[in-house]
Write an enzyme that holds these catalytic residues in place. Structure first.
Site, PDB file in Angstrom:
ATOM      1  N   SER A 117      25.992  41.307 -44.504  1.00 56.46           N
ATOM      2  CA  SER A 117      27.234  41.467 -43.732  1.00 56.46           C
ATOM      3  C   SER A 117      27.664  40.222 -42.974  1.00 56.46           C
ATOM      4  CB  SER A 117      27.087  42.624 -42.748  1.00 56.46           C
ATOM      5  OG  SER A 117      27.188  43.846 -43.434  1.00 56.46           O
ATOM      6  N   LYS A 120      30.900  38.657 -43.923  1.00 57.77           N
ATOM      7  CA  LYS A 120      32.206  39.264 -43.623  1.00 57.77           C
ATOM      8  C   LYS A 120      33.136  38.370 -42.789  1.00 57.77           C
ATOM      9  CE  LYS A 120      30.306  43.953 -43.992  1.00 57.77           C
ATOM     10  NZ  LYS A 120      29.764  45.128 -43.236  1.00 57.77           N
ATOM     11  N   TYR A 242      32.708  42.143 -53.356  1.00 51.45           N
ATOM     12  CA  TYR A 242      32.080  42.403 -52.042  1.00 51.45           C
ATOM     13  C   TYR A 242      30.555  42.343 -52.167  1.00 51.45           C
ATOM     14  CZ  TYR A 242      30.051  44.962 -48.192  1.00 51.45           C
ATOM     15  OH  TYR A 242      29.220  45.316 -47.146  1.00 51.45           O
ATOM     16  N   TYR A 294      28.907  46.017 -34.692  1.00 54.20           N
ATOM     17  CA  TYR A 294      29.153  47.461 -34.897  1.00 54.20           C
ATOM     18  C   TYR A 294      28.992  48.279 -33.617  1.00 54.20           C
ATOM     19  CZ  TYR A 294      27.955  45.587 -39.478  1.00 54.20           C
ATOM     20  OH  TYR A 294      27.879  44.818 -40.591  1.00 54.20           O
ATOM     21  N   VAL A 312      21.871  43.130 -43.057  1.00 49.62           N
ATOM     22  CA  VAL A 312      20.702  44.011 -43.254  1.00 49.62           C
ATOM     23  C   VAL A 312      19.516  43.293 -43.883  1.00 49.62           C
ATOM     24  CG1 VAL A 312      21.818  46.267 -43.339  1.00 49.62           C
ATOM     25  CG2 VAL A 312      21.724  44.849 -45.407  1.00 49.62           C
TER      26      VAL A 312
HETATM   27  O1  DON Z   1      27.270  46.858 -47.867  1.00 52.58           O
HETATM   28  C1  DON Z   1      26.129  46.917 -47.485  1.00 52.58           C
HETATM   29  O2  DON Z   1      25.628  47.928 -47.143  1.00 52.58           O
HETATM   30  C2  DON Z   1      25.365  45.627 -47.419  1.00 52.58           C
HETATM   31  N1  DON Z   1      25.722  44.760 -48.472  1.00 52.58           N
HETATM   32  C3  DON Z   1      25.669  44.877 -46.132  1.00 52.58           C
HETATM   33  C4  DON Z   1      25.409  45.697 -44.946  1.00 52.58           C
HETATM   34  C5  DON Z   1      24.992  44.894 -43.758  1.00 52.58           C
HETATM   35  O3  DON Z   1      24.561  43.799 -43.847  1.00 52.58           O
HETATM   36  C6  DON Z   1      25.114  45.557 -42.442  1.00 52.58           C
HETATM   37  N2  DON Z   1      24.747  44.721 -41.368  1.00 52.58           N
HETATM   38  N3  DON Z   1      24.068  44.897 -40.423  1.00 52.58           N
END
Ligand code: DON
Length: 662
Positions: A117, A120, A242, A294, A312
């Protein structure tokens, strides 16, 4: 999502062992570095190619932090993307990069992992560059949701995702990336992120495939967005793009350089490359500040106080605008999907290095580095005694400001306020921008209105060293329009600016005594108090020489053979500076003498004397002067007296000016 208790909320209650006194000393050192902004110097010393003679206090401090947070064993590695479950929970890296390009890293700072993420905000920046704020806003909102990153929170009416940091908003943003083919769009993504990281980045195909095979929730979000026309056409390639942006392979060091690039208004401080147009950085940092963490964003901004983003795979970035970027990598996540050690390290860095954005000392007053008047400090145009006296008396009407740091609304307001406070006694204002780091449009606007107010009262504003700020010239050109040439005065250096003001002040006070045309021997200041006979005697020894404008009359190192008396024109004393440009030390007008120091110490010439205009000089050979000492000692005594008086005046002026400058 099995095995990862994403939904149980937990706070910052992670056990942190007490910091040692040595850390406090290091913190103090770092604080000084931040305040004094000597990052350039640090870059020079901390360039990765040159190993510093001893470790930097900053490096020591990061190693201390790494040691302490390395002991923290809370959190779980993400498993909902199967490939991510392979991460080693002990991986742990910290990296800090300053806006001056200094890099401090410790631990697994070069261990590759996927950006997830954290991609983003960077993709959001690219979408802004591709479509501008309005079009992007039509597809993605700006409001924090207070929900988890993967919540399907779309605006009930429009179906617009609430912000670009949650998956829904990020997928809509990915749908905005320009490029004829998916391949082109992917290439643009990798190039954009590479310019932030300062190196070529690649995709981690294994993680990409793993997420693409299991990303059903994101696919559902993609179709929801398609349903509300927040993405056009088939949502599949958008969701794939994405997944690809999340699967870009980075290191902790890359993250810190990327964060520092945002801190440095879009310019990569290590490569100097512009990664995003400066005007969009504030928008990227704003959504990071309000939505980047978040449903932890509120507590984060309250306690840590820097725009941030987590991923993540265990990455966290934090940005202190104008100063530094932080990257932390540690796979074990808390219940909200943020790296446990990442949060802890950022919290400690913010607390002990005083990085909280909303705790900034007022720097406005320090924008005025030095302020002086034309009575305290004069140009290097050597004035006749009456003129010096007049400048001493009326020179306060010239106000000069040496400005420094960032010129924005707050700092320029301090300058404008100070000028208006003293306007009743001011005719000329010189604004020296030599030590200004940058200048924004609101500063231009304030100076424009000041310029109009001054010119309405027949007063003058002059900028020096403004060549580095084309925005100022552009702004004034547009605003002043036909009056631009008349009102917008810029001179290369303070010295000619002061002289410009002095000349007008002296004319205005009718005390200008500069002798135009050719002067008579009796007008020479070195022949002051000479009788007609004495003038007649010395005149027989004078040899008249002419020089073209720009011609060197004396070179550095020349043997000193003559005393020069300026019959017509003006000459300047110049010394070469390390930068290669010449510095003007003094300018003499008709009636004045130069080269007199060598008469006293017979040393080789220490400066160059150049004709500013067509010049005529009377040369008195030093041998003849010595001879005069034999034949007409009174003449020589009077001459030496006048030379000493002249040097006294110069010394007194220098003393006065040095005390003004200190
Ligand atoms: O879309 C997802 O779930 C992962 N590619 C990215 C989520 C993520 O990194 C959330 N961050 N804390």
């Amino acid at each position: 999502m099995a095995g990862n208790s994403w939904l149980e909320s937990t706070s910052l209650d992670v056990e942190i062992p007490p910091l040692s006194l040595q850390c406090v000393r290091i913190v103090w050192v770092w604080h000084e570095l931040c305040l004094s902004g000597t990052s350039q110097m640090l870059r020079a010393t901390m360039n990765p190619n040159t190993k510093p003679p001893c470790s930097s206090p900053v490096q020591d401090y990061l190693e201390q932090l790494h040691l302490e947070f390395g002991r923290v064993g809370d959190g779980q590695v993400a498993t909902y993307i199967p490939e991510l479950a392979k991460a080693n929970p002990n991986w742990f890296g910290i990296c800090l990069v300053t806006s001056g390009g200094a890099i401090y890293e410790v631990g697994d700072s070069t261990q590759p992992f996927t950006i997830q993420s954290i991609s983003k905000p960077f993709v959001y920046g690219l979408a802004l560059e591709d479509h501008g704020r309005a079009d992007v806003l039509a597809r993605v909102g700006l409001e924090p949701t207070g929900d988890a990153f993967n919540s399907i929170s779309l605006d009930p009416g429009s179906g617009r995702p609430r912000n670009p940091m949650i998956n829904a908003g990020a997928i809509a943003t990915a749908g905005l990336i320009s490029g004829k083919t998916p391949k082109t769009r992917r290439k643009r993504l990798l190039e954009m992120m590479g310019s932030y990281a300062g190196r070529e980045l690649e995709l981690d195909e294994a993680v990409y495939r793993s997420e693409s095979e299991t990303g059903h929730r994101n696919r559902a979000i993609g179709h929801m967005l398609r349903n509300f026309d927040m993405i056009t056409g088939d949502p599949t390639p958008v969701v794939e793009l994405y997944f690809q942006q999340c699967s870009v392979s980075v290191t902790c060091r890359d993250l810190a350089v990327m964060a520092a690039t945002l801190a440095n208004r879009g310019v990569n401080p290590v490569t100097g490359k512009q990664a995003i147009r400066g005007e969009y950085v504030e928008s990227v940092l704003s959504v990071m500040g309000s939505c980047g963490m978040y449903d932890f964003a509120g507590e984060w901004i309250y306690k840590i106080g820097m725009p941030a983003k987590s991923g993540v795979a265990g990455g966290v970035i934090a940005v202190l605008p104008g100063q530094l970027g932080i990257g932390v990598f540690s796979p074990p996540l808390d219940s909200r999907g943020n790296s446990v050690r990442g949060i802890g390290v950022c919290n400690e860095l913010s607390r002990s290095l005083d990085l909280h954005l909303f705790n900034r000392p007022s720097s406005a007053r320090s924008v005025i580095r030095l302020k002086y008047t034309g009575a305290e400090l004069n140009s290097s145009r050597v004035r006749a005694p009456q003129e010096s006296q007049a400048l001493h008396e009326f020179g306060a009407a010239i106000k000069a400001y040496q400005l420094q740091g960032h010129l924005n609304f707050t700092t320029s307001e301090v300058v404008v306020h100070d000028i208006l406070q003293g306007l009743n006694t001011t005719e000329y204002v010189v604004l020296d921008l030599k030590r200004v780091l940058d200048l924004n449009e609101s500063a231009c606007r304030l100076f424009y209105h000041l310029l109009l107010k001054l010119s309405d009262q027949g007063k003058f504003l002059i900028f020096t060293h403004a060549e580095r700020f084309p925005v100022l010239r552009r702004f004034m050109k547009v605003k002043l329009d036909k009056r631009f040439e008349e009102l917008f005065r810029v001179l290369a250096d303070n010295d000619p600016a002061l002289e410009w003001c002095e000349n007008r002040l002296l004319e205005k006070t009718a005390t200008s005594t500069s002798l135009n045309g050719r002067v008579k021997h009796g007008d020479y200041d070195l022949f002051a108090d000479f009788t007609q006979d004495e003038l007649g005697t010395v005149a027989t020894l004078l040899k008249r020489r002419s020089y073209q404008g720009g011609e060197a009359i004396i070179q550095i190192g020349d043997e000193a053979r003559h005393l020069f008396l300026l019959a017509r024109g003006s000459v300047s004393v110049l010394i070469p500076l390390a930068s290669g440009v010449s510095k003007r030390l003094a300018t003499f007008s008709a009636g004045m003498g130069f080269g007199e120091m060598a008469v006293l110490d017979r040393a080789p010439r220490s400066a160059m004397i150049q004709a500013d205009t067509e010049v005529e000089c009377d040369l008195l050979a030093i041998e003849d002067l010595t001879q005069l000492g034999e034949t007409h000692p009174t003449i020589k005594i009077k001459l030496l007296q006048n030379i000493s008086l002249g040097l006294c005046r110069k010394l007194r002026k220098a003393n006065r000016e040095i005390s003004t400058l200190e």
